[in-house]
Design an enzyme around this catalytic site. Sequence first.
Site, PDB file in Angstrom:
ATOM      1  N   LYS A   1       0.853  -1.199   0.000  1.00 26.98           N
ATOM      2  CA  LYS A   1       0.000   0.000   0.000  1.00 26.98           C
ATOM      3  C   LYS A   1       0.890   1.252   0.000  1.00 26.98           C
ATOM      4  CE  LYS A   1      -3.477  -2.646   2.356  1.00 26.98           C
ATOM      5  NZ  LYS A   1      -4.849  -2.648   2.819  1.00 26.98           N
TER       6      LYS A   1
ATOM      7  N   GLU B   1      -9.617  -0.707  -2.186  1.00 32.46           N
ATOM      8  CA  GLU B   1      -9.351   0.695  -1.826  1.00 32.46           C
ATOM      9  C   GLU B   1      -9.399   1.581  -3.065  1.00 32.46           C
ATOM     10  OE1 GLU B   1      -5.723  -0.071   0.330  1.00 32.46           O
ATOM     11  OE2 GLU B   1      -6.875  -1.065   1.902  1.00 32.46           O
TER      12      GLU B   1
HETATM   13  C1  PEP Z   1      -4.852  -5.944   1.230  1.00 31.67           C
HETATM   14  O1  PEP Z   1      -4.868  -4.733   1.377  1.00 31.67           O
HETATM   15  O2  PEP Z   1      -4.758  -6.413   0.085  1.00 31.67           O
HETATM   16  C2  PEP Z   1      -4.915  -6.787   2.422  1.00 31.67           C
HETATM   17  C3  PEP Z   1      -5.227  -8.048   2.281  1.00 31.67           C
HETATM   18  O3  PEP Z   1      -4.675  -6.168   3.622  1.00 31.67           O
HETATM   19  P1  PEP Z   1      -4.547  -6.888   5.067  1.00 31.67           P
HETATM   20  O4  PEP Z   1      -3.723  -8.122   4.900  1.00 31.67           O
HETATM   21  O5  PEP Z   1      -3.877  -5.858   5.931  1.00 31.67           O
HETATM   22  O6  PEP Z   1      -5.937  -7.194   5.493  1.00 31.67           O
END
Ligand code: PEP
Length: 248
Positions: A11, A96
Site C-alpha cells: 500500500k 481501496e
Molecule cells: C490488502 O490490502 O490487500 C490486504 C489483504 O490487507 P490486510 O492483509 O492488511 O488485510
Amino acid sequence: MRAKLIVGNWKMNGSRAGNARLLADIAAGLDSARAQCAVCVPSPYLQQCEEALSGTPIAWGAQDVSVHGFGAFTGEVCAKMLSEFACRYVIVGHSERRAYHMESSEMVAQKAKAVLAEGMTPIVCVGETLEEREAGQTAQVVGAQLDAVLELLGTADVAKIVVAYEPVWAIGTGKNATPEMAQAVHAHLRAQLKARNAEAAESVPILYGGSMKPENAKALLAQPDIDGGLIGGAALKAQDFLGIIHSA
Ligand code: PEP
C-alpha cells in the site's frame, strides 16, 4: 498442482532505508521456501526493488496502473512504464481503489488488459462488503466483478491472470474469512473461470486476501482452491511475511 503464490501489498508505505532492510530480511529468510513470492510496492520504489531483488526468487510489481498509454494524464503511470522496471505483477481493482477512486469493474478490466498488453500479470481483486455478504450477495458481487474482466479479455488471456478474493470487511480489520467461507467463494470463482476457459481455470492462481497472518495462513492455504495470499499489514514485517510464505 498449482504452486502457492504469496504477494505483499505494501500500500502507501515504505522509505528507501526501511525498504532496503525489509527486502534484505525477506530475501535472507527465504531459504527453504516452496512458495513463490512477490512484493507490490509504491511506484517510486520500483527501481529500488529491481536493484535489490534481481537475482533473488522474489518478484516485484505495482499496485495500480492507468487505463491510458502515454499522454496528458497528470499523475498517472502507464503499463509500459511499469514494464521498464521489470515488474512481473500489477494489482488491479483493489477495493481501496474501487472505493476511494471510484473505479468501476469495467475500468478494472481495461487496466487488466493494459497490464497484459505489456507482458505483465494482473492480479485482479474482487470482494464483497459486509452489507453485501449479510444480504447474501457475495457470489453475485464477486461474480460480476470477475465477469467484467473476463468479458474484455480473450479466452486465451484468461490463463494469464491471477485472481485475488479479498472480502472488504476482512481487509486491515483483523477479521479474516474462515477457511470454509473463503474456499466456498474461491470454488465459485474457479467455476466461473472454467465456464470461459476450462483448461486455464485449473492453472489460474486464486489468492485470498484479508488479514492473513502467520497464525491463520496454514488453515487458509490448506483449502483446495486457495492458491496463495495477497497480504497487506503482515507484508510490512519480514518475520510475519516469511511466516506466511513458510506456511504455504
Ligand atoms: C490488502 O490490502 O490487500 C490486504 C489483504 O490487507 P490486510 O492483509 O492488511 O488485510
